[in-house]
Design a protein around this motif. Sequence first.
Motif, PDB file in Angstrom:
ATOM      1  N   LEU A 133      35.469  69.861 -31.823  1.00 52.35           N
ATOM      2  CA  LEU A 133      34.354  69.325 -31.030  1.00 52.35           C
ATOM      3  C   LEU A 133      34.723  69.275 -29.555  1.00 52.35           C
ATOM      4  CD1 LEU A 133      33.211  66.372 -33.326  1.00 52.35           C
ATOM      5  CD2 LEU A 133      31.835  68.367 -32.713  1.00 52.35           C
ATOM      6  N   ARG A 134      35.969  68.916 -29.292  1.00 52.06           N
ATOM      7  CA  ARG A 134      36.401  68.804 -27.896  1.00 52.06           C
ATOM      8  C   ARG A 134      36.657  70.168 -27.265  1.00 52.06           C
ATOM      9  NH1 ARG A 134      40.545  63.751 -28.303  1.00 52.06           N
ATOM     10  NH2 ARG A 134      38.949  62.119 -28.377  1.00 52.06           N
ATOM     11  N   GLY A 135      37.144  71.100 -28.083  1.00 50.91           N
ATOM     12  CA  GLY A 135      37.520  72.417 -27.577  1.00 50.91           C
ATOM     13  C   GLY A 135      36.319  73.229 -27.106  1.00 50.91           C
ATOM     14  N   HIS A 136      35.183  72.997 -27.744  1.00 47.62           N
ATOM     15  CA  HIS A 136      33.999  73.748 -27.364  1.00 47.62           C
ATOM     16  C   HIS A 136      33.318  73.161 -26.131  1.00 47.62           C
ATOM     17  CE1 HIS A 136      33.291  76.712 -30.446  1.00 47.62           C
ATOM     18  NE2 HIS A 136      33.601  75.853 -31.400  1.00 47.62           N
ATOM     19  N   THR A 137      32.596  74.045 -25.434  1.00 46.64           N
ATOM     20  CA  THR A 137      31.594  73.529 -24.494  1.00 46.64           C
ATOM     21  C   THR A 137      30.266  73.816 -25.168  1.00 46.64           C
ATOM     22  OG1 THR A 137      31.224  75.627 -23.388  1.00 46.64           O
ATOM     23  CG2 THR A 137      33.027  74.236 -22.540  1.00 46.64           C
ATOM     24  N   ILE A 138      29.208  73.272 -24.612  1.00 52.00           N
ATOM     25  CA  ILE A 138      27.928  73.520 -25.251  1.00 52.00           C
ATOM     26  C   ILE A 138      27.566  75.009 -25.180  1.00 52.00           C
ATOM     27  CG2 ILE A 138      26.387  73.078 -23.271  1.00 52.00           C
ATOM     28  CD1 ILE A 138      25.946  71.872 -26.904  1.00 52.00           C
ATOM     29  N   LEU A 154      28.243  63.407 -32.598  1.00 49.33           N
ATOM     30  CA  LEU A 154      29.304  63.875 -33.490  1.00 49.33           C
ATOM     31  C   LEU A 154      30.680  63.532 -32.919  1.00 49.33           C
ATOM     32  CD1 LEU A 154      27.894  67.385 -34.507  1.00 49.33           C
ATOM     33  CD2 LEU A 154      27.410  65.129 -35.481  1.00 49.33           C
ATOM     34  N   ALA A 155      30.827  63.682 -31.611  1.00 53.41           N
ATOM     35  CA  ALA A 155      32.124  63.398 -30.990  1.00 53.41           C
ATOM     36  C   ALA A 155      32.476  61.918 -31.117  1.00 53.41           C
ATOM     37  CB  ALA A 155      32.108  63.809 -29.520  1.00 53.41           C
ATOM     38  N   PHE A 156      31.479  61.059 -30.922  1.00 50.26           N
ATOM     39  CA  PHE A 156      31.737  59.625 -31.065  1.00 50.26           C
ATOM     40  C   PHE A 156      32.178  59.322 -32.500  1.00 50.26           C
ATOM     41  CE2 PHE A 156      30.689  55.285 -32.058  1.00 50.26           C
ATOM     42  CZ  PHE A 156      31.078  54.581 -30.924  1.00 50.26           C
ATOM     43  N   CYS A 157      31.408  59.835 -33.479  1.00 50.72           N
ATOM     44  CA  CYS A 157      31.732  59.561 -34.888  1.00 50.72           C
ATOM     45  C   CYS A 157      33.157  60.009 -35.203  1.00 50.72           C
ATOM     46  CB  CYS A 157      30.761  60.293 -35.816  1.00 50.72           C
ATOM     47  SG  CYS A 157      29.082  59.655 -35.737  1.00 50.72           S
ATOM     48  N   TYR A 158      33.538  61.197 -34.703  1.00 55.39           N
ATOM     49  CA  TYR A 158      34.874  61.695 -35.042  1.00 55.39           C
ATOM     50  C   TYR A 158      35.989  60.983 -34.286  1.00 55.39           C
ATOM     51  CZ  TYR A 158      34.298  64.509 -38.995  1.00 55.39           C
ATOM     52  OH  TYR A 158      34.106  64.855 -40.298  1.00 55.39           O
ATOM     53  N   THR A 159      35.693  60.526 -33.075  1.00 59.32           N
ATOM     54  CA  THR A 159      36.691  59.712 -32.388  1.00 59.32           C
ATOM     55  C   THR A 159      36.977  58.461 -33.220  1.00 59.32           C
ATOM     56  OG1 THR A 159      35.758  60.486 -30.321  1.00 59.32           O
ATOM     57  CG2 THR A 159      37.250  58.610 -30.205  1.00 59.32           C
ATOM     58  N   LYS A 160      35.902  57.844 -33.718  1.00 58.09           N
ATOM     59  CA  LYS A 160      36.055  56.639 -34.543  1.00 58.09           C
ATOM     60  C   LYS A 160      36.769  56.949 -35.857  1.00 58.09           C
ATOM     61  CE  LYS A 160      34.221  53.406 -32.116  1.00 58.09           C
ATOM     62  NZ  LYS A 160      35.067  52.291 -31.675  1.00 58.09           N
ATOM     63  N   LEU A 161      36.394  58.073 -36.473  1.00 58.63           N
ATOM     64  CA  LEU A 161      37.040  58.418 -37.750  1.00 58.63           C
ATOM     65  C   LEU A 161      38.541  58.623 -37.563  1.00 58.63           C
ATOM     66  CD1 LEU A 161      34.385  60.817 -39.324  1.00 58.63           C
ATOM     67  CD2 LEU A 161      35.257  58.704 -40.342  1.00 58.63           C
ATOM     68  N   VAL A 162      38.894  59.350 -36.481  1.00 54.72           N
ATOM     69  CA  VAL A 162      40.317  59.583 -36.225  1.00 54.72           C
ATOM     70  C   VAL A 162      41.024  58.246 -35.951  1.00 54.72           C
ATOM     71  CG1 VAL A 162      41.946  60.593 -34.568  1.00 54.72           C
ATOM     72  CG2 VAL A 162      40.067  61.979 -35.497  1.00 54.72           C
ATOM     73  N   VAL A 189      38.839  68.538 -36.869  1.00 53.34           N
ATOM     74  CA  VAL A 189      37.401  68.549 -36.561  1.00 53.34           C
ATOM     75  C   VAL A 189      37.165  68.016 -35.155  1.00 53.34           C
ATOM     76  CG1 VAL A 189      35.112  67.724 -37.242  1.00 53.34           C
ATOM     77  CG2 VAL A 189      36.805  68.283 -38.998  1.00 53.34           C
ATOM     78  N   LEU A 190      37.860  66.937 -34.819  1.00 54.66           N
ATOM     79  CA  LEU A 190      37.680  66.369 -33.484  1.00 54.66           C
ATOM     80  C   LEU A 190      38.130  67.359 -32.402  1.00 54.66           C
ATOM     81  CD1 LEU A 190      36.864  63.969 -31.719  1.00 54.66           C
ATOM     82  CD2 LEU A 190      39.186  63.071 -31.956  1.00 54.66           C
TER      83      LEU A 190
END
Lengths: 313, 475
Positions: free
Chosen positions: A274-279, A239-247, A270-271
């Motif tokens: 994704l970055r703000g959270h940890t697992i 998800l992080a990769f997809c959103y980095t690309k989308l941004v 959204v990105l």
Amino acid sequence: MLGKTAGGLYWMFRYLERSENNARLVDAGFRIALTRSAAAEDEWMSVIQTAGVQEGFLERHDQADASTVTDYMLRDKTNSSSVLSVVEAARNNARLVRTALTREVWEATNECWLALKDVLARPVRERDLPETLGTIRQQSALVRAALHGTMLRNDIYDFARIGTFIERADNTARILDVKYYVLLPSVMHVGSSLDNVQWETILRSVSAQRAYRWLNAGDINPKGIAEFLIRDRRLPRSLAFCYTKLVDNLGYLADDYGHRLPCHDLSEEVLAKLRGHTIDTIFDQGLHQFLEEFLSANNRLGRQIEQDYRFYG
Amino acid sequence: MDSAKSIFDEMLVGENEARSPYSDYHGWFLEEDAARLNRKSKEAETFFRRTGITFNVYGQEEAAERLIPFDIVPRIISGREWARLSRGIEQRVRAINSFLYDIYHRQEIIRAGRVPVELIAQNEAFLDKMIGVAPPGNIYTHIVGTDIVRTGEDQFYVLEDNARTPSGVSYMLENRETMLQMFPELFSKIRVQPVSDYPKNLRRSLSACVPDKCDGKPVVAVLTPGIHNSAYFEHAFLADQMGAELVEGHDLRVIDGRIAMRTTRGYTPIDVIYRRIDDDFLDPLNFNPQSLLGVPGIMDVYRAGGITIANAPGTGIADDKAIYSYMPDIVEFYTGETAILKNVPTWRCSDDDSLTYVLEHLDELVVKEVHGSGGYGMLVGPAASKREIAAFREKLKAKPGNYIAQPTLSLSTVPILTKKGLAPRHVDLRPFVLVSPNGINITPGGLTRVALKKGSLVVNSSQGGGTKDTWVLEE
């Protein structure tokens, strides 16, 4: 560029991405069914759920097994998400935006449609399934190669990429969501071989089993898998990769056109999330809830892009 | 029907001797291995399918995306033959534009009694809305596809003028591409005049007809009915090759007296529309109110000089089959010269004596609908059954003004490659003509259509015809 053309490119690449994702899902289902016959029906059903087509499937079939699911996912024309349907839809969109494509991209798309129409003309026999799935993925790869190798890096390319990553993010989030319970730490069978197979299926569905093992020295655990698919920016289906690309791609459009639109803020939000959270914070909040929110934000972004760039009016 | 002797074959004289334009090709052909050529034939089909050069057939099931069969034996025209043909075409196209200007302005030709007024006044192709309108550069027919048939060494006839939206030019271009890929050696051996400049010339020609309101670099767009149209491939192909936008009616609207297209950044004005939809569908406010293909109000913008439409609305009056029979007069009236290219003798069934003659000779004539096209609704007498003739007789009697009749011409043949070797088939030729204030440009060659069935005279692709690459030799 015409708004209609931007929309056609976006959908063409969403559909192509979906075709490949379907093949991957069926492949993962097939694999688990072969190795774990007891869980087979559940596994086949979760393939249908992941694709979001359970309603239509249950109208056509009573039972989820290798032949019904394969048929419904690959060649059923009543399923608008089957490989045959989406490849045809991708090709129709390609015809619509023919003037925005290089000859190479158009021909690869047309050939993809011709080849898959041929391969999927009759029900796929079990012994032919691996080869057929291989063909589906290969045909997708050829279109992608033509896109990367021949297209100008301009707004046309941006819309093609945006479609790809909206679809891919949706797919990865659904895979996780359908299986989220096997990733929860509290689940009963932790460490059992059932879980191992389930986890393997999740990784397989995003073609990441090898990468994961390589990065984690063979230590497979649910939290690690969730982290990998959600937050690891090295994995091209996370998800992080997809959103980095989308941004990025939305950002190129903003630079190119000289102004920002609501979709830019939305994608960045959204990105950031994704970055703000940890697992761990994701698990604390609830994996299922997190994924549901993500899926709905991803949908909202798709609709916002459609509106901001005047796909339909 | 015609005996085999009277049919002119453009390649072969007798058994094995080629006419001079074909001599080099024929020499090459005789050296070739038949199996290799048959393989090449199949290759061509794959090439067309992969490229997506297909057309949809109306009235057939979905997936009826068909290829127009391509034959690998070229149709060859000598430079000398072409020089005469192109002079004749240019003369005719010039006359057509003068005729259109006249007919929508002072109507001198009617005052002079050379064309009867009923032919214009009661003709659906005549658009009242065009009266007194002068299109940019006074050009009406930016693109023309003149259909020509041949019956002998020096006998060329114009069969139709196609002054509305002639199609087929993409096949002319792709046929050549295919031949270049398959037989490069032929082109280094035989000097063939190139056709590949057509898209560039089309763009230039359209850009030369911008409306007064255009400021800056002309924006050109191709207007298509959409991906389900039978000629969609061609619309996309031409837009792509010209670097023009491919638009549909719903991409466009009238803004500040201009036609603007919806882009990702808002609405942008267009200067020239190369429309591939019929007059009737162009503007639901001014013509057919049911049309979803056009742009409401475009005619008003056009009349006010805000947009160029190619071809101009109302050009159909010039290629109407009833007008056709007056073309020799029209050419003479506007150019002061005798027509270089002949008309096929034509009986107008609206005329009582002609009708009587036609009804008596249905089995030897070709009868066409005045407004028809694509080979639909016509009778080819010598090929028709008694029952078909009887049925047609009733239609003709019911509405004679709707028909014209022509003798069955013994069209020339050019061989095609069959499994058993070369076999003669009837052909016609559609050269493509571009008209702009800077002059008339005719691409050397054009589209050769060939009837693939032995003895058949119907070359239309919708009726099982195929195409050939057309070569005009360098002198």
